[in-house]
Design an enzyme around this catalytic site. Structure first.
Site, short mmCIF file in Angstrom:
data_model
loop_
_atom_site.label_atom_id
_atom_site.label_comp_id
_atom_site.label_asym_id
_atom_site.label_seq_id
_atom_site.Cartn_x
_atom_site.Cartn_y
_atom_site.Cartn_z
N LYS A 65 -4.98 7.85 -2.83
CA LYS A 65 -4.86 7.81 -1.37
C LYS A 65 -5.25 9.16 -0.78
CE LYS A 65 -1.00 4.51 -0.97
NZ LYS A 65 -1.72 3.48 -0.20
N ARG B 71 0.98 -6.01 -5.82
CA ARG B 71 0.80 -7.41 -6.24
C ARG B 71 0.80 -7.54 -7.76
NH1 ARG B 71 -4.65 -7.43 -2.80
NH2 ARG B 71 -3.38 -5.87 -1.74
N1 BES Z 1 2.02 0.61 -0.55
C1 BES Z 1 0.77 0.30 0.03
C2 BES Z 1 0.88 -0.40 1.38
C3 BES Z 1 1.52 0.37 2.49
C4 BES Z 1 0.75 1.03 3.41
C5 BES Z 1 2.89 0.38 2.64
C6 BES Z 1 1.34 1.72 4.44
C7 BES Z 1 3.49 1.07 3.68
C8 BES Z 1 2.70 1.74 4.58
C9 BES Z 1 -0.02 -0.59 -0.91
O1 BES Z 1 0.23 -0.43 -2.25
C10 BES Z 1 -1.46 -0.29 -0.69
O2 BES Z 1 -1.85 0.79 -0.99
N2 BES Z 1 -2.20 -1.26 -0.17
C11 BES Z 1 -3.57 -1.09 0.08
C12 BES Z 1 -4.29 -2.32 -0.42
C13 BES Z 1 -5.78 -2.17 -0.46
C14 BES Z 1 -6.18 -1.16 -1.49
C15 BES Z 1 -6.37 -3.51 -0.77
C16 BES Z 1 -3.76 -0.92 1.59
O3 BES Z 1 -3.00 -1.54 2.34
O4 BES Z 1 -4.60 -0.14 1.98
MN MN Z 2 -0.97 1.10 -3.10
#
Ligand code: BES
Ligand code: MN
Ligand code: ZN
Length: 494
Positions: free
Chosen positions: A269, A343
């Site tokens: 990230k 997931r």
């Molecule tokens: N934990 C994150 C989602 C999230 C984002 C929770 C902001 C709380 C606040 C999740 O694991 C994630 O990183 N999701 C990605 C998915 C994508 C890579 C398909 C996202 O939402 O960007």
């Molecule tokens: Mn994630």
């Protein structure tokens, strides 16, 4: 760290008002009707309440609002809080009024004169929910306030109110546990510490089992283990069981995403805001808090709570984009993005849950996608389901508890977006409908005969501003709604 504010329920005694320390609360209806406590306060203050009622300010006040008189003449208290409140209010409005009182309380003792108020127990719940602060790492107390300063609630039928409040305060205690877990930093709340805190709930009569990595490998939970394999913290699955119902009744199953920190893994990230990913165990936190509430109020229901505890880190042992992993179910998953890890944790835990418990219904909770925040903001969790009746029951529970929840669609066209060229499915479907394709991924691991609800709580688990029932930070969203769902749909009438 906050513990629940003690609330004492006492039979109305007008004579306590004069000498009470801290803040004294009286209730006046929007049309200016005073109950005996308000009349006594009016007399003690030489008519201040009557003058307030005759004022412009009062005529503009809405039900639920508080007008505070500071350092009132005739009272030892430092404030007399006039709660303007309709006689007939909903449970949620009574809670909101309680939360307003708790916000003003700021560590001072609170004497609440509720007279014969109908929703006094809900008022108490509102106080308990809002009187929360996470200050475990503040070396100096900002305002030397004592959070646990007592609340005394006076009512004409104190015993009835006390009895009605007991199961509600169990919900508040559950929500506080959820918040404490969600607010905790990831260097403290490791997978091991999380499992230890869950194991402590054995004291409450819950069965708690911790499945370690060797056991998870034996069970074939390879997608879950793939997420945690880059971290020094061992992956774990914790199984909590509350057997309060009939022996052979199939349980309701709650399944939570417990990513104690989500760096994104090799698909790292961006650093801005990454610190917020300490809350990525929010789903597991809600499962834990709900199990606590059910155990505290000794719910006559069978409920199992399972959480997958992992940390998503980049390292030499981490899963790579492009890796293909076979899930416990047997479906193969192409890891396109290691940041779509939730997931992969849930799919194995959900499969294990169904194989082991054959639940009557399964609800999973996860801070799963940023896309749900784009869609619904911080007001509503995303609700996905394969069963209209089950889903509607949950939506009703959430509405009656004042917790925002909004149903989202599922469908074959969305499922097509997660087809993989080399495996059965891939772990992301790209930007469009990101929350829905995440739910479609999970749907692949739900058996045809399992009524299932997926709650994407990324927007509601922790927020930057204060909400109706919580200060900024973790909200505890979902504990009350799930407790209500259990109460309304899964309890055995004895
Ligand atoms: N934990 C994150 C989602 C999230 C984002 C929770 C902001 C709380 C606040 C999740 O694991 C994630 O990183 N999701 C990605 C998915 C994508 C890579 C398909 C996202 O939402 O960007
Ligand atoms: Mn994630
Ligand atoms: Zn995540």
């Amino acid at each position: 760290m906050s513990r629940l504010t003690p609330i004492a329920f006492e039979t109305t005694d007008l004579d306590v008002m004069e000498a009470a320390k801290g803040r004294v609360v009286i209730i006046v209806t929007p049309d200016g009707k005073m109950d005996p406590s308000a009349r006594r306060a009016n007399r003690l203050t030489k008519g201040a309440i009557a003058r307030l009622v005759a004022s412009d300010k009062f005529s503009k006040a809405k039900s639920g609002q508080v007008i505070s008189l500071a350092w009132p003449t005739g009272l030892a208290a430092e404030a007399l809080d006039v709660l303007v409140l309709d006689r007939n209010i909903t449970a949620v409005d009574a809670r909101k009024a309680g939360a307003t009182l708790a916000r003003l309380k700021a560590g001072k003792p609170l004497t609440v004169m509720t007279g014969g108020m109908r929703r006094a127990a809900e008022l108490a719940l509102g106080i308990a929910l809002r009187d929360y602060r996470f200050d475990a790492y503040k070396s100096k107390d900002d305002d030397s306030a004592d959070d646990a300063a007592p609340v005394t609630l006076y009512h004409t039928k104190a015993d009835d109110v006390s009895a009605a409040a007991a199961p509600l305060l169990a919900v508040a205690e559950g929500a506080h546990m959820t918040r404490n877990l969600v607010n905790e930093p990831a260097n403290v709340l490791t997978t091991t510490e999380f499992a230890d805190r869950l194991a402590e709930m054995k004291e409450l009569g819950l069965k708690v089992e911790v499945l370690e990595e060797d056991k998870l490998a034996e069970l074939g939970m390879r997608t879950l283990l793939a997420v945690g394999q880059g971290s020094a913290s061992p992956s774990k699955v914790v199984v909590m069981q509350w057997d309060g119902g009939k022996k052979d009744d199939a349980p309701l199953a709650l399944v939570g995403k417990g990513v104690v920190f989500d760096t994104g893994g090799i698909s790292l990230k961006p650093s801005g805001g990454m610190e917020d990913m300490t809350m990525d165990m929010g789903g597991a936190g809600v499962v834990a808090g709900t199990m606590r509430a059910l155990a505290l109020r000794k719910a006559p229901a069978n409920v199992v709570g399972l959480v997958g505890l992992v940390e998503n880190m980049p390292s030499g042992t981490a899963t790579r984009p492009g890796d293909v992993i076979k899930s416990m179910q047997g479906t193969t998953v192409e890891v396109v993005n290691t940041d779509a890890e939730g997931r992969m944790v849930l799919c194995d835990v959900m499969w294990y849950t169904q194989e082991r418990f054959k639940p009557a219904g399964m609800v999973d909770l996860a801070t799963l996608t940023g896309a749900i925040i784009v869609g619904l903001g911080h007001e509503n969790a995303g609700v996905f389901s394969n069963d209209d009746a089950f889903c509607n029951a949950f939506l009703k529970s959430a509405a009656s508890e004042g917790e925002g929840a909004w149903r989202m669609p599922l469908g074959k066209a969305y499922d097509d977006l997660i087809k993989s060229p080399i495996a059965d499915i891939k772990n992301t479907g790209g930007r469009p409908a990101g929350s829905i394709t995440a739910a479609q991924f999970l749907a692949r691991f739900v058996k045809d005969d399992t009524p299932w609800i997926h709650l994407d709580i990324a927007g509601v688990a922790s927020v930057k501003g204060e909400t109706d029932f919580a200060p900024k930070g973790a909200t505890g969203w979902g504990v009350a709604a799930l407790n209500r769902l259990v109460q309304d749909k899964f309890e055995t009438a004895e």
